[in-house]
Design a protein around this motif. Structure first.
Motif, PDB file in Angstrom:
ATOM      1  N   LEU A 188       8.946  -9.400   7.458  1.00  0.00           N
ATOM      2  CA  LEU A 188       8.687 -10.663   6.802  1.00  0.00           C
ATOM      3  C   LEU A 188       7.973 -10.435   5.470  1.00  0.00           C
ATOM      4  CD1 LEU A 188       7.377 -12.637   9.906  1.00  0.00           C
ATOM      5  CD2 LEU A 188       9.647 -12.792   8.884  1.00  0.00           C
ATOM      6  N   GLY A 189       7.972 -11.466   4.634  1.00  0.00           N
ATOM      7  CA  GLY A 189       7.198 -11.405   3.402  1.00  0.00           C
ATOM      8  C   GLY A 189       7.994 -11.073   2.162  1.00  0.00           C
ATOM      9  N   GLY A 190       9.297 -10.858   2.300  1.00  0.00           N
ATOM     10  CA  GLY A 190      10.116 -10.582   1.126  1.00  0.00           C
ATOM     11  C   GLY A 190      10.063  -9.149   0.639  1.00  0.00           C
ATOM     12  N   TYR A 191       9.496  -8.250   1.425  1.00  0.00           N
ATOM     13  CA  TYR A 191       9.431  -6.841   1.016  1.00  0.00           C
ATOM     14  C   TYR A 191      10.789  -6.179   1.245  1.00  0.00           C
ATOM     15  CZ  TYR A 191       4.455  -7.768   1.202  1.00  0.00           C
ATOM     16  OH  TYR A 191       3.216  -8.307   0.999  1.00  0.00           O
ATOM     17  N   THR A 192      11.294  -5.515   0.223  1.00  0.00           N
ATOM     18  CA  THR A 192      12.618  -4.902   0.299  1.00  0.00           C
ATOM     19  C   THR A 192      12.583  -3.382   0.384  1.00  0.00           C
ATOM     20  OG1 THR A 192      12.792  -4.891  -2.126  1.00  0.00           O
ATOM     21  CG2 THR A 192      13.670  -6.817  -0.958  1.00  0.00           C
ATOM     22  N   ASP A 193      11.404  -2.785   0.194  1.00  0.00           N
ATOM     23  CA  ASP A 193      11.304  -1.337   0.363  1.00  0.00           C
ATOM     24  C   ASP A 193       9.919  -0.988   0.897  1.00  0.00           C
ATOM     25  OD1 ASP A 193       9.434  -0.787  -1.886  1.00  0.00           O
ATOM     26  OD2 ASP A 193      11.132  -1.318  -3.155  1.00  0.00           O
ATOM     27  N   GLY A 194       9.811   0.244   1.404  1.00  0.00           N
ATOM     28  CA  GLY A 194       8.561   0.677   2.017  1.00  0.00           C
ATOM     29  C   GLY A 194       7.369   0.695   1.088  1.00  0.00           C
ATOM     30  N   PRO A 195       7.503   1.241  -0.124  1.00  0.00           N
ATOM     31  CA  PRO A 195       6.339   1.276  -1.022  1.00  0.00           C
ATOM     32  C   PRO A 195       5.740  -0.096  -1.319  1.00  0.00           C
ATOM     33  CG  PRO A 195       7.989   2.825  -1.775  1.00  0.00           C
ATOM     34  CD  PRO A 195       8.618   2.053  -0.650  1.00  0.00           C
ATOM     35  N   GLN A 196       6.587  -1.122  -1.461  1.00  0.00           N
ATOM     36  CA  GLN A 196       6.062  -2.468  -1.703  1.00  0.00           C
ATOM     37  C   GLN A 196       5.147  -2.908  -0.557  1.00  0.00           C
ATOM     38  OE1 GLN A 196       9.469  -5.045  -2.064  1.00  0.00           O
ATOM     39  NE2 GLN A 196       9.578  -4.820  -4.289  1.00  0.00           N
ATOM     40  N   LEU A 197       5.643  -2.770   0.655  1.00  0.00           N
ATOM     41  CA  LEU A 197       4.865  -3.182   1.822  1.00  0.00           C
ATOM     42  C   LEU A 197       3.632  -2.304   1.981  1.00  0.00           C
ATOM     43  CD1 LEU A 197       4.464  -4.913   4.316  1.00  0.00           C
ATOM     44  CD2 LEU A 197       6.042  -3.404   5.545  1.00  0.00           C
ATOM     45  N   ALA A 198       3.785  -0.985   1.782  1.00  0.00           N
ATOM     46  CA  ALA A 198       2.653  -0.071   1.922  1.00  0.00           C
ATOM     47  C   ALA A 198       1.544  -0.414   0.934  1.00  0.00           C
ATOM     48  CB  ALA A 198       3.111   1.370   1.724  1.00  0.00           C
ATOM     49  N   ASP A 199       1.903  -0.692  -0.304  1.00  0.00           N
ATOM     50  CA  ASP A 199       0.897  -1.052  -1.306  1.00  0.00           C
ATOM     51  C   ASP A 199       0.114  -2.289  -0.883  1.00  0.00           C
ATOM     52  OD1 ASP A 199       1.385   1.032  -3.055  1.00  0.00           O
ATOM     53  OD2 ASP A 199       2.734  -0.112  -4.348  1.00  0.00           O
ATOM     54  N   ALA A 200       0.822  -3.280  -0.338  1.00  0.00           N
ATOM     55  CA  ALA A 200       0.164  -4.509   0.092  1.00  0.00           C
ATOM     56  C   ALA A 200      -0.785  -4.243   1.258  1.00  0.00           C
ATOM     57  CB  ALA A 200       1.208  -5.551   0.482  1.00  0.00           C
ATOM     58  N   ILE A 201      -0.343  -3.444   2.238  1.00  0.00           N
ATOM     59  CA  ILE A 201      -1.185  -3.136   3.398  1.00  0.00           C
ATOM     60  C   ILE A 201      -2.419  -2.351   2.972  1.00  0.00           C
ATOM     61  CG2 ILE A 201      -1.299  -1.819   5.550  1.00  0.00           C
ATOM     62  CD1 ILE A 201       1.646  -2.485   5.986  1.00  0.00           C
ATOM     63  N   VAL A 202      -2.220  -1.331   2.139  1.00  0.00           N
ATOM     64  CA  VAL A 202      -3.334  -0.478   1.718  1.00  0.00           C
ATOM     65  C   VAL A 202      -4.353  -1.270   0.903  1.00  0.00           C
ATOM     66  CG1 VAL A 202      -3.966   1.495   0.275  1.00  0.00           C
ATOM     67  CG2 VAL A 202      -1.991   1.655   1.810  1.00  0.00           C
TER      68      VAL A 202
END
Length: 307
Positions: free
Chosen positions: A55-69
């Motif tokens: 969910l959240g519109g993330y299309t690749d791992g780095p995008q999601l990882a940056d948000a989590i970190v």
């Protein structure tokens, strides 16, 4: 070996999506945590080139990882211990003690273990014979530039093949996917991709070759024999759990199911089972693990959660 004093409610082992979610959830209910990770936070997530199930519109791992970190680093109730590898976990009636590679120890009432999995290598499976000491990289770590115009031999039919193809829709490459019967259902999502050639095999033998090219002798599931040549080889044969030693209950497959663990040890993320290894399930299980510790500390596990 000296104990490191820290007034903490929860030790979290592993800094992937599950461990980070556990740290964020525990902070949201006022619990203080220590998160121990030998590498960077969300290390493997940074290597995933395409996402289609979060969910959240993330299309690749780095995008999601940056948000989590970014969110975790702003969480004041979580203390990050990066660059430390847990070597042992021990649990008794009162607390959990975690030892890291330097000999330092951390103690808390509960621990969440979310160390995840690592890629299997050819010598880990019975259907592949390979030269001693051979280690290959997973397909999902392959760069598009290195795949362009080349033929890649893929060992195993695990689902990261689909991730690679979605991440590089215009890359002109040819994937020769050799897989055992157990992986037949996994290759259905890539069967129609024109860049994929499927080789159902009973056994595969990697032959030593000169230079960077690879050659393999295969025995098909119908008994036929064939030689496959490619520019390079990559793995897609699955993963193995990477749990620390100590007081963890393991199944015959090496995974650590949540049931049957010590009451002060909660398992989360991919370490639980090979069946639900997805980012969204890891995030959910990490959050649930933190809440389990929260309610256990208040002796309300058998009561309805407060609204």
């Amino acid at each position: 070996m000296a104990d490191i004093p820290f007034a903490t409610d929860l030790i979290i082992i592993g800094g992937g999506p599950a461990g980070c979610a556990a740290a964020r959830m525990s902070a949201s209910v006022g619990m203080r945590s220590i998160l121990i990770e030998p590498d960077q936070l969300c290390r493997n997530l940074y290597r995933i080139p395409a996402l289609n199930n979060v969910l959240g519109g993330y299309t690749d791992g780095p995008q999601l990882a940056d948000a989590i970190v970014a969110e975790l680093k702003s969480t004041e109730l979580c203390r990050l211990e990066l660059g430390r590898r847990v070597t042992e976990l021990r649990a008794d009636e009162a607390h959990v003690t975690v030892t890291v590679g330097t000999g330092a120890r951390f103690t808390a009432p509960y621990a969440v273990v979310a160390t995840g999995v690592g890629p299997l290598q050819p010598h880990d499976v019975t259907w592949i014979t390979a030269p001693s000491g051979l280690a290959l990289t997973p397909l999902w770590e392959a760069e598009a530039d290195n795949a362009e115009g080349r033929t890649l031999l893929v060992l195993g039919g695990d689902r990261p093949i689909g991730t690679f193809l979605r991440a590089h829709p215009t890359t002109e490459t040819r994937l020769l996917v050799a897989y055992p019967a157990a992986d037949a259902y996994k290759v259905e999502e890539v069967r129609e991709d024109p860049r994929v050639v499927l080789f159902p095999v009973e056994h595969l033998t990697l032959a030593p070759t000169e230079g960077t090219s690879v050659s393999a002798e295969t025995v098909g599931q119908d008994g036929s024999r064939q030689t496959i040549t490619a520019d390079a080889a990559h793995l897609s044969i699955g993963s193995a759990p990477t749990a620390p030693s100590g007081d963890l209950t393991r199944g015959l497959d090496g995974y650590c199911p949540p049931t049957g663990q010590h009451p002060r040890v909660i398992v989360a993320g991919d370490l639980r089972s090979s069946r639900f290894q997805r980012i969204m399930t890891a995030l959910g299980s990490g959050s649930e693990a933190a809440l389990h510790a929260y309610y256990a500390a208040r002796d309300v596990l058998n009561e309805p959660a407060p609204s």
